[in-house]
Design a protein around this motif. Structure first.
Motif, short mmCIF file in Angstrom:
data_model
loop_
_atom_site.label_atom_id
_atom_site.label_comp_id
_atom_site.label_asym_id
_atom_site.label_seq_id
_atom_site.Cartn_x
_atom_site.Cartn_y
_atom_site.Cartn_z
N ASP A 137 -51.75 -36.07 -104.20
CA ASP A 137 -50.91 -35.82 -104.96
C ASP A 137 -49.65 -36.85 -104.99
OD1 ASP A 137 -48.50 -34.39 -105.64
OD2 ASP A 137 -48.03 -33.33 -103.62
N VAL A 138 -49.56 -36.99 -106.38
CA VAL A 138 -48.42 -38.21 -106.84
C VAL A 138 -47.19 -37.89 -105.95
CG1 VAL A 138 -47.76 -39.61 -108.54
CG2 VAL A 138 -49.48 -38.02 -109.01
N ASN A 139 -46.98 -36.73 -105.75
CA ASN A 139 -45.50 -36.42 -105.42
C ASN A 139 -45.46 -36.10 -103.88
OD1 ASN A 139 -44.26 -36.65 -107.89
ND2 ASN A 139 -44.84 -34.68 -108.49
N ALA A 140 -46.57 -36.26 -103.34
CA ALA A 140 -46.57 -36.15 -101.84
C ALA A 140 -45.37 -36.65 -100.92
CB ALA A 140 -47.71 -36.77 -101.18
N ARG A 141 -45.06 -35.86 -100.10
CA ARG A 141 -43.60 -36.26 -99.08
C ARG A 141 -44.31 -36.42 -97.88
NH1 ARG A 141 -38.67 -34.89 -102.13
NH2 ARG A 141 -37.59 -35.85 -100.57
N ILE A 142 -43.45 -37.51 -97.25
CA ILE A 142 -44.31 -37.77 -96.00
C ILE A 142 -43.23 -37.21 -94.69
CG2 ILE A 142 -45.39 -39.18 -94.28
CD1 ILE A 142 -46.76 -38.87 -97.12
N ALA A 143 -43.88 -36.41 -93.93
CA ALA A 143 -42.89 -36.03 -92.91
C ALA A 143 -42.77 -37.22 -91.79
CB ALA A 143 -43.34 -34.63 -92.13
N ARG A 144 -41.77 -37.11 -90.85
CA ARG A 144 -41.68 -38.04 -89.84
C ARG A 144 -42.71 -38.22 -89.04
NH1 ARG A 144 -39.94 -38.90 -84.99
NH2 ARG A 144 -38.52 -40.81 -84.73
N PRO A 145 -43.56 -39.25 -89.06
CA PRO A 145 -44.77 -39.36 -88.37
C PRO A 145 -44.26 -39.27 -86.61
CG PRO A 145 -44.53 -41.41 -89.30
CD PRO A 145 -43.09 -40.58 -89.60
N THR A 146 -45.08 -38.69 -85.97
CA THR A 146 -44.87 -38.58 -84.52
C THR A 146 -45.58 -39.82 -83.82
OG1 THR A 146 -46.71 -37.09 -84.38
CG2 THR A 146 -44.60 -36.19 -84.05
N ALA A 147 -46.82 -40.27 -84.36
CA ALA A 147 -47.36 -41.44 -83.77
C ALA A 147 -47.64 -42.35 -84.92
CB ALA A 147 -48.79 -41.06 -83.25
N GLU A 148 -48.27 -43.61 -84.73
CA GLU A 148 -48.28 -44.50 -85.68
C GLU A 148 -49.00 -43.82 -86.85
OE1 GLU A 148 -48.03 -49.03 -83.63
OE2 GLU A 148 -50.12 -48.14 -84.32
N LEU A 149 -48.78 -44.39 -88.17
CA LEU A 149 -49.30 -43.66 -89.25
C LEU A 149 -49.96 -44.94 -89.96
CD1 LEU A 149 -49.56 -41.18 -91.00
CD2 LEU A 149 -47.77 -42.12 -92.29
N LEU A 150 -51.36 -44.75 -90.34
CA LEU A 150 -51.86 -45.91 -90.85
C LEU A 150 -51.76 -45.74 -92.49
CD1 LEU A 150 -53.92 -48.23 -90.91
CD2 LEU A 150 -55.64 -46.77 -90.83
N LEU A 151 -51.36 -46.84 -93.15
CA LEU A 151 -51.03 -46.60 -94.68
C LEU A 151 -51.92 -47.68 -95.11
CD1 LEU A 151 -47.34 -46.56 -94.84
CD2 LEU A 151 -48.99 -44.89 -95.78
N GLN A 152 -52.68 -47.31 -96.39
CA GLN A 152 -53.57 -48.31 -97.15
C GLN A 152 -53.13 -48.20 -98.39
OE1 GLN A 152 -57.49 -47.26 -94.89
NE2 GLN A 152 -58.30 -48.71 -96.21
N ALA A 153 -52.75 -49.28 -99.02
CA ALA A 153 -52.53 -49.42 -100.47
C ALA A 153 -53.78 -50.40 -101.14
CB ALA A 153 -51.37 -49.78 -100.80
N GLY A 154 -54.65 -49.79 -101.69
CA GLY A 154 -55.76 -50.69 -102.21
C GLY A 154 -56.48 -50.84 -101.22
N LYS A 155 -57.41 -52.02 -101.39
CA LYS A 155 -58.28 -52.56 -100.52
C LYS A 155 -57.68 -53.34 -99.55
CE LYS A 155 -61.35 -53.32 -103.85
NZ LYS A 155 -62.33 -53.53 -104.93
N ARG A 156 -56.73 -54.11 -99.84
CA ARG A 156 -56.13 -55.40 -99.08
C ARG A 156 -54.91 -54.96 -98.38
NH1 ARG A 156 -57.25 -59.07 -103.81
NH2 ARG A 156 -58.24 -57.42 -104.79
N LYS A 157 -54.21 -54.27 -98.79
CA LYS A 157 -52.93 -53.97 -98.05
C LYS A 157 -52.89 -52.80 -97.12
CE LYS A 157 -50.48 -55.52 -102.30
NZ LYS A 157 -49.93 -54.67 -103.35
N PHE A 158 -52.44 -53.22 -95.77
CA PHE A 158 -52.29 -52.16 -94.98
C PHE A 158 -51.01 -52.22 -93.97
CE2 PHE A 158 -56.65 -53.70 -95.49
CZ PHE A 158 -57.36 -52.61 -95.08
N ALA A 159 -50.75 -51.06 -93.71
CA ALA A 159 -49.73 -51.21 -92.58
C ALA A 159 -49.50 -50.10 -91.62
CB ALA A 159 -48.36 -51.11 -93.38
N LYS A 160 -49.27 -50.49 -90.60
CA LYS A 160 -48.94 -49.16 -89.45
C LYS A 160 -47.38 -48.90 -89.43
CE LYS A 160 -52.90 -50.29 -86.56
NZ LYS A 160 -53.17 -51.05 -85.39
#
Length: 402
Positions: A375-398
């Motif tokens: 979903d392009v319009n997804a909204r993210i609720a406040r994470p309670t733990a560390e949330l792993l984000l991946q944008a493409g193959k190379r970009k990561f962030a917790k």
RNA sequence: GGGGAGAUACCAAAGCGGCCAACUGGGCCAGACUGUAAAUCUGGUGGCUUAUGCCUUCGACGGUUCGAAUCCGUCUCUCCCCA
């Protein structure tokens, strides 16, 4: 000076060289210098117009290092005056003239980076502003009179630019003359450059002859192309810089075309021909990984080189997550109805803009805790733990919320 | 000095009054596939707190028009030919 035989001495120069003008002169001069108990003065010019050195420069620097170790004197010219013209070699465009301040800043990082390959305590360094700043206009005219327009137009880069109807500044004709004048001023015996430099080197030879000096020997080494096959240049974004991290170096090497590996091995590693042949005869991926490891190791040390290789294997071959994912703290207050994912990706720096992020999501390139977001319009609720984000193959962030 | 041509997104190059956020190729990004960040195929390639919407963009500034990248004027820059 040392026990090198004349043949060995000459071989040091000849190895890997494309042009050697004139080899016979070199042999004679080498013998004479050795008899007098000294080495030759080997000139290499660096154009401090971009801030960082890359492995394309390393080809030359490795050669200089070998010659330095053989007892020759390396004379490094930092072209702070020539940088204000911009070398027309390999360019089809008028280059912007740099300001003194730009050049000054680049110069510092340049010499420091050259020190990664050369022993700077035994290297003579000059800026060519040392002599060009002292010139009067009259002197400039005299210098300019030493070459003809026809001769300058012989350069294929100028010729191509004429054909392409690109502008050529008159001052650009001065570049080869300035570089040649450097040779006169430091009385160089040999000048080293990439194959695209042959014209400039030969101008130095002419000028020295006109000034009653022994004309320098001109030696060129192959140019290493960048990752995309064009000339390696920081401004094309296809370079491996000295300052790249081991992981970046390794990854960039892995993206090389298979058929250029041989050149890279020969020009950038100390491996001998036999070993190179064995590697190229084996599995290409293995060979390329070895190449990446060698290059990363040269600049960052064995351990870092090996770690880069292991990390790459885990991430791309085994598709595991990298071990060093940056943790990002989300400092802003978290809205009750969540943050739009596209906005979040931009704010933590994984995407350049929220439009860019939207495109990525639409293309199936964004994962949250390993799951593709549709979903392009997804909204993210406040994470309670560390949330792993991946944008493409190379970009990561917790992501960690406040 | 005279005459002619031109300036379009990262690059090259179409468009010549509304269908244009702008054809196409390269590059770049992503997806699939793979020994790889190679090759190949597919999609994308101004921005925006959520979009069959809004905002900014076609050298610069003004003008004409309901409406301009497209027409007009001035300016800046480039190329070619002649002298």
């Amino acid at each position: 000076m040392n026990a090198l035989s004349a043949a060995d001495d000459l071989a040091h120069f000849r190895r890997g060289a494309v042009d050697l003008v004139e080899e016979r002169d070199l042999a004679a001069r080498l013998a004479k210098a050795r008899a007098a108990g000294r080495g030759l003065r080997v000139k290499f010019g660096m154009d401090p117009s971009s801030p960082d050195l890359h492995v394309g420069h390393a080809v030359q620097l490795m050669k200089l290092r070998a010659l330095q170790q053989a007892g020759h004197t390396i004379v490094l010219i930092v072209g702070d005056a020539t940088a204000m013209v911009g070398d027309p070699s390999g360019r089809n465009k008028l280059r912007p003239q740099l300001s003194r301040a730009d050049v000054e800043a680049n110069l510092v990082t340049y010499t420091a980076q050259a020190g990664k390959v050369l022993d700077m305590t035994r290297t003579e360094v000059h800026r060519n502003s040392e002599w060009f700043d002292a010139m009067r206009f009259e002197d400039v005219l005299r210098l300019a009179s030493k070459a003809t327009v026809a001769r300058m137009l012989e350069r294929d880069t100028f010729e191509k630019r004429m054909e392409a109807k690109e502008p050529i500044g008159v001052h650009e004709f001065l570049y080869p003359l300035m570089q040649g004048w450097d040779s006169v001023m430091i009385r160089s015996d040999v000048e080293l450059g990439g194959t695209d430099q042959l014209f400039n080197l030969l101008v130095g030879r002419d000028l020295q002859e006109k000034e009653n000096q022994a004309p320098q020997i001109c030696m060129t080494l192959p140019l290493i192309n960048g990752l995309d096959g064009r000339k390696m240049s920081k401004s094309y974004g296809n370079a491996i810089a000295f300052t790249d991290s081991p992981a970046e170096m390794f990854g960039k090497v892995m993206s090389l075309r298979d058929d250029v590996m041989g050149d890279w091995f020969r020009l950038l590693t100390g491996l001998d021909e036999g070993e190179i042949a064995t590697l190229l005869g084996g599995h290409f991926r293995e060979a390329k990984a070895r190449l990446g490891e060698e290059i990363a190791s040269f600049f960052h040390g064995r351990d870092a080189g090996r770690a880069a290789r292991d990390g790459f294997d885990r991430q791309f071959r085994d598709k595991e997550l990298p071990t060093d994912i940056p943790v990002v703290e989300y400092a802003k207050p978290w809205p009750a109805d969540g943050v739009p994912l596209a906005v979040l990706l931009r704010e933590i720096g994984l995407c350049a803009s929220s439009s860019d992020a939207r495109r990525l999501i639409e293309g199936g390139g964004v994962k949250l805790d390993g799951a593709v977001v549709a979903d392009v319009n997804a909204r993210i609720a406040r994470p309670t733990a560390e949330l792993l984000l991946q944008a493409g193959k190379r970009k990561f962030a917790k992501l960690r919320a406040q």
